[in-house]
Design a protein around this motif. Structure first.
Motif, mmCIF file in Angstrom:
data_model
loop_
_atom_site.group_PDB
_atom_site.id
_atom_site.type_symbol
_atom_site.label_atom_id
_atom_site.label_comp_id
_atom_site.label_asym_id
_atom_site.label_seq_id
_atom_site.Cartn_x
_atom_site.Cartn_y
_atom_site.Cartn_z
ATOM 1 N N SER A 196 49.995 -67.792 -10.903
ATOM 2 C CA SER A 196 50.553 -68.090 -12.220
ATOM 3 C C SER A 196 49.977 -67.119 -13.251
ATOM 4 C CB SER A 196 50.199 -69.526 -12.620
ATOM 5 O OG SER A 196 48.794 -69.693 -12.658
ATOM 6 N N ALA A 197 50.693 -66.957 -14.369
ATOM 7 C CA ALA A 197 50.247 -66.050 -15.420
ATOM 8 C C ALA A 197 48.936 -66.557 -16.009
ATOM 9 C CB ALA A 197 51.324 -65.964 -16.501
ATOM 10 N N GLU A 198 48.142 -65.615 -16.589
ATOM 11 C CA GLU A 198 46.879 -66.013 -17.173
ATOM 12 C C GLU A 198 47.105 -66.961 -18.332
ATOM 13 O OE1 GLU A 198 46.545 -62.022 -19.982
ATOM 14 O OE2 GLU A 198 45.167 -62.305 -18.286
ATOM 15 N N SER A 199 46.088 -67.735 -18.639
ATOM 16 C CA SER A 199 46.194 -68.729 -19.688
ATOM 17 C C SER A 199 46.238 -68.067 -21.055
ATOM 18 C CB SER A 199 45.008 -69.692 -19.606
ATOM 19 O OG SER A 199 45.054 -70.619 -20.671
ATOM 20 N N THR A 200 46.809 -68.762 -22.023
ATOM 21 C CA THR A 200 46.834 -68.276 -23.396
ATOM 22 C C THR A 200 45.937 -69.102 -24.305
ATOM 23 O OG1 THR A 200 48.773 -69.649 -23.860
ATOM 24 C CG2 THR A 200 49.171 -67.369 -23.160
ATOM 25 N N GLU A 201 45.201 -70.042 -23.710
ATOM 26 C CA GLU A 201 44.280 -70.871 -24.491
ATOM 27 C C GLU A 201 42.971 -71.045 -23.736
ATOM 28 O OE1 GLU A 201 46.023 -74.592 -25.425
ATOM 29 O OE2 GLU A 201 47.556 -73.757 -26.765
ATOM 30 N N LEU A 202 41.890 -71.171 -24.485
ATOM 31 C CA LEU A 202 40.605 -71.449 -23.868
ATOM 32 C C LEU A 202 40.530 -72.908 -23.438
ATOM 33 C CD1 LEU A 202 38.148 -69.589 -26.271
ATOM 34 C CD2 LEU A 202 38.843 -68.882 -23.989
ATOM 35 N N GLY A 251 29.882 -79.092 -25.361
ATOM 36 C CA GLY A 251 29.603 -77.884 -26.113
ATOM 37 C C GLY A 251 29.673 -76.605 -25.312
ATOM 38 N N VAL A 252 30.184 -76.668 -24.078
ATOM 39 C CA VAL A 252 30.245 -75.491 -23.216
ATOM 40 C C VAL A 252 31.673 -75.262 -22.739
ATOM 41 C CG1 VAL A 252 29.409 -74.390 -21.106
ATOM 42 C CG2 VAL A 252 27.873 -75.862 -22.435
ATOM 43 N N ILE A 253 32.150 -74.038 -22.883
ATOM 44 C CA ILE A 253 33.424 -73.624 -22.294
ATOM 45 C C ILE A 253 33.115 -72.741 -21.102
ATOM 46 C CG2 ILE A 253 35.482 -72.201 -22.607
ATOM 47 C CD1 ILE A 253 35.588 -73.049 -25.498
ATOM 48 N N THR A 254 33.623 -73.119 -19.938
ATOM 49 C CA THR A 254 33.452 -72.316 -18.731
ATOM 50 C C THR A 254 34.822 -71.857 -18.259
ATOM 51 O OG1 THR A 254 31.494 -73.591 -18.084
ATOM 52 C CG2 THR A 254 32.548 -72.259 -16.382
ATOM 53 N N LEU A 255 35.027 -70.555 -18.217
ATOM 54 C CA LEU A 255 36.330 -70.034 -17.811
ATOM 55 C C LEU A 255 36.564 -70.251 -16.323
ATOM 56 C CD1 LEU A 255 36.683 -66.619 -19.692
ATOM 57 C CD2 LEU A 255 37.332 -68.910 -20.452
ATOM 58 N N THR A 256 37.813 -70.529 -15.991
ATOM 59 C CA THR A 256 38.236 -70.624 -14.591
ATOM 60 C C THR A 256 39.367 -69.659 -14.288
ATOM 61 O OG1 THR A 256 39.754 -72.433 -15.163
ATOM 62 C CG2 THR A 256 37.534 -73.044 -14.415
ATOM 63 N N GLU A 257 39.787 -68.910 -15.302
ATOM 64 C CA GLU A 257 40.835 -67.900 -15.155
ATOM 65 C C GLU A 257 40.773 -66.975 -16.361
ATOM 66 O OE1 GLU A 257 44.729 -69.644 -15.401
ATOM 67 O OE2 GLU A 257 44.078 -71.122 -16.879
ATOM 68 N N ASN A 258 41.477 -65.868 -16.276
ATOM 69 C CA ASN A 258 41.557 -64.963 -17.415
ATOM 70 C C ASN A 258 42.348 -65.618 -18.542
ATOM 71 O OD1 ASN A 258 40.182 -62.969 -15.982
ATOM 72 N ND2 ASN A 258 42.063 -62.042 -15.230
ATOM 73 N N LEU A 306 29.832 -70.129 -24.511
ATOM 74 C CA LEU A 306 30.975 -69.623 -23.750
ATOM 75 C C LEU A 306 30.466 -68.938 -22.499
ATOM 76 C CD1 LEU A 306 33.970 -68.915 -23.380
ATOM 77 C CD2 LEU A 306 33.597 -66.933 -24.869
ATOM 78 N N ASP A 307 30.800 -69.496 -21.346
ATOM 79 C CA ASP A 307 30.435 -68.923 -20.053
ATOM 80 C C ASP A 307 31.659 -68.208 -19.490
ATOM 81 O OD1 ASP A 307 29.615 -68.249 -17.527
ATOM 82 O OD2 ASP A 307 28.872 -70.236 -16.995
ATOM 83 N N LEU A 308 31.592 -66.884 -19.445
ATOM 84 C CA LEU A 308 32.738 -66.104 -18.953
ATOM 85 C C LEU A 308 32.980 -66.340 -17.466
ATOM 86 C CD1 LEU A 308 31.919 -62.796 -20.845
ATOM 87 C CD2 LEU A 308 33.718 -64.436 -21.414
#
Length: 435
Positions: A23-29, A35-42, A57-59
């Motif tokens: 699927s296409a990359e996300s457009t929202e975080l 208090g922590v954002i952990t990415l699971t996709e671009n 923010l954890d890339l």
């Protein structure tokens, strides 16, 4: 009928075995968890993400980039993240490969009006420009990280803090751009009585690495963006015109604004490793490395470039308010690693325009001292010089001094200026000349 059902069932099984296109990359975080954002996709953002509280923010090995809409919809300059006053953002990459990044195109990484801490990861800026809509090469001055004291933070004595403890900043323009509230009577400090260096606080430490054409820069503008304290305790800062090059030929620290810069470790390198036109510079440790030969080019106004050297001191034209005070001591090393038969400038001090009363420089002073009592050393040439542009009318001289004491200089020492150069209790492994 049974045969038809068998065929359909077989077809379903075959389709089930065919991989589904990603699927296409996300457009929202993702939504923060505790208090922590952990990415699971671009993620590709079409608008700036505003940080209003305390956020980590954890890339996690992924990339956050911007779409063209983020640039076209920006009311002024486009940023991936905007940190509000009183808010904080901590950036890290917990992935084993350490490939997570903020990657911006025609935009900037972070506008910080609160606290920004970078522990790991990468911020890279490409095709950056200062004014949205302009695409000329002269406007390619983007910033990976921008600190800016706002009117409210200045009025309320709120600190703006930026700590680069690790990770990488890369840009073919600015790596980091520092803006303070200004000297008295300018900028946000229009009614102030002193330059506030205690509100804009920047620290570089650990294994942080900054590589850019102008890795860290301030802005002269007659003092309206002055006021900062920059502490460099470790890491590597490279002035490199092209980040993909292996040659440090750009400017690592560009310091035309009144402020305080303290260097107690790390490596700073470039054709102009440090270019200072105003404020204090205290170097007690670390290595300042010039990488190019001198070409007898003069100081230029409006940016880095011109005179080459590990440390280049002097005012070019109007707009550089305030005294310059440079002190080198401790076990600091100032060196020039260029190869060739020409001048290899370690320290260059110019008295160009320092007698010009129309610019107000006749009331100012440039003071440079090198004290090698604790082992500070200079490896390269030391030059004190006046205007070098043939036919140009400048008022050189003024209150400009360079004093070297208790130091070993491995190179030539030359005075080509209208004012004196003092050497005491110093070993010079080269020639001394007064021209």
């Amino acid at each position: 009928m049974k045969k038809l059902m068998s065929v359909l069932l077989a077809l379903v099984l075959v389709l089930a075995m065919v991989p589904v296109a990603a699927s296409a990359e996300s457009t929202e975080l993702p939504t923060p968890v505790d208090g922590v954002i952990t990415l699971t996709e671009n993620v590709e953002l079409s608008s700036s993400y505003e940080v209003t509280g305390s956020l980590t923010l954890d890339l996690n090995g992924f990339t956050i980039s911007n779409s063209g809409d983020l640039v076209s919809n920006a009311d002024a300059l486009a940023y991936l993240f905007r940190i509000d006053e009183g808010a904080s953002l901590t950036l890290r990459d917990s992935s084993s490969g350490g490939v997570g990044s903020l990657s911006v195109d025609n935009a900037r990484g972070i506008l910080n009006n609160g606290t920004f801490i970078m522990e790991s990861g990468k911020i890279e800026a490409t095709s950056t420009q200062a004014v949205v809509g302009e695409t000329t090469d002269n406007s390619k001055w983007g910033y990976c990280v921008v600190n800016a004291v706002t009117k409210d933070s200045f009025a309320n004595n709120k600190e703006v803090v930026c700590e680069i403890r690790g990770g990488t900043l890369e840009s073919d323009a600015y790596g980091m751009y520092i803006q303070g509230a200004g000297v008295p009577g300018t900028g946000l400090n229009a009614s102030g009585t002193e330059t506030r260096n205690d509100l804009m606080l920047v620290t570089i430490s650990g294994d942080a690495e900054i590589t850019a054409s102008m890795a860290i820069g301030t802005n002269a503008s007659s003092g309206q963006f002055a006021g900062f304290t920059l502490d460099i305790e470790g890491g590597a800062i490279h002035g490199r015109d092209n980040v993909n090059s292996e040659t440090d030929d750009g400017c690592a620290l560009y310091l035309p604004a009144v402020g305080i810069t303290n260097i107690s470790g790390g490596t700073i390198s470039g054709g102009q490793a440090i270019r200072i036109c105003a404020g204090e510079l205290n170097i007690t440790s670390g290595e300042i490395v010039g990488t190019t030969e001198g070409d007898d080019s003069d100081l230029i106004a409006g940016g880095s470039g011109g005179t080459q050297g590990a440390i280049v001191v002097g005012k070019a034209s109007g707009g550089y308010v305030g005294n310059v005070n440079v002190h080198i001591s401790g076990d600091a090393v100032v060196t020039n690693t260029a190869e060739g038969e020409g001048t290899k400038p370690a320290i260059v001090v110019s008295d160009k325009n320092m007698s010009n009363d129309s610019m107000g420089y006749d009331d100012l002073a440039i003071t440079v001292t090198v004290d090698g009592t604790e082992g500070a050393e200079i490896s390269g040439d030391v030059v004190k010089v006046s205007n070098l542009t043939t036919g140009a009318k400048t008022q050189d001289g003024g209150n400009t001094s360079l004093t070297i004491s208790n130091t070993t200089v491995s190179g030539n020492v030359t005075n080509q200026s209208k004012t004196g150069l003092t050497i005491r209790d110093t070993t010079i492994n080269g020639n001394v000349s007064n021209t």
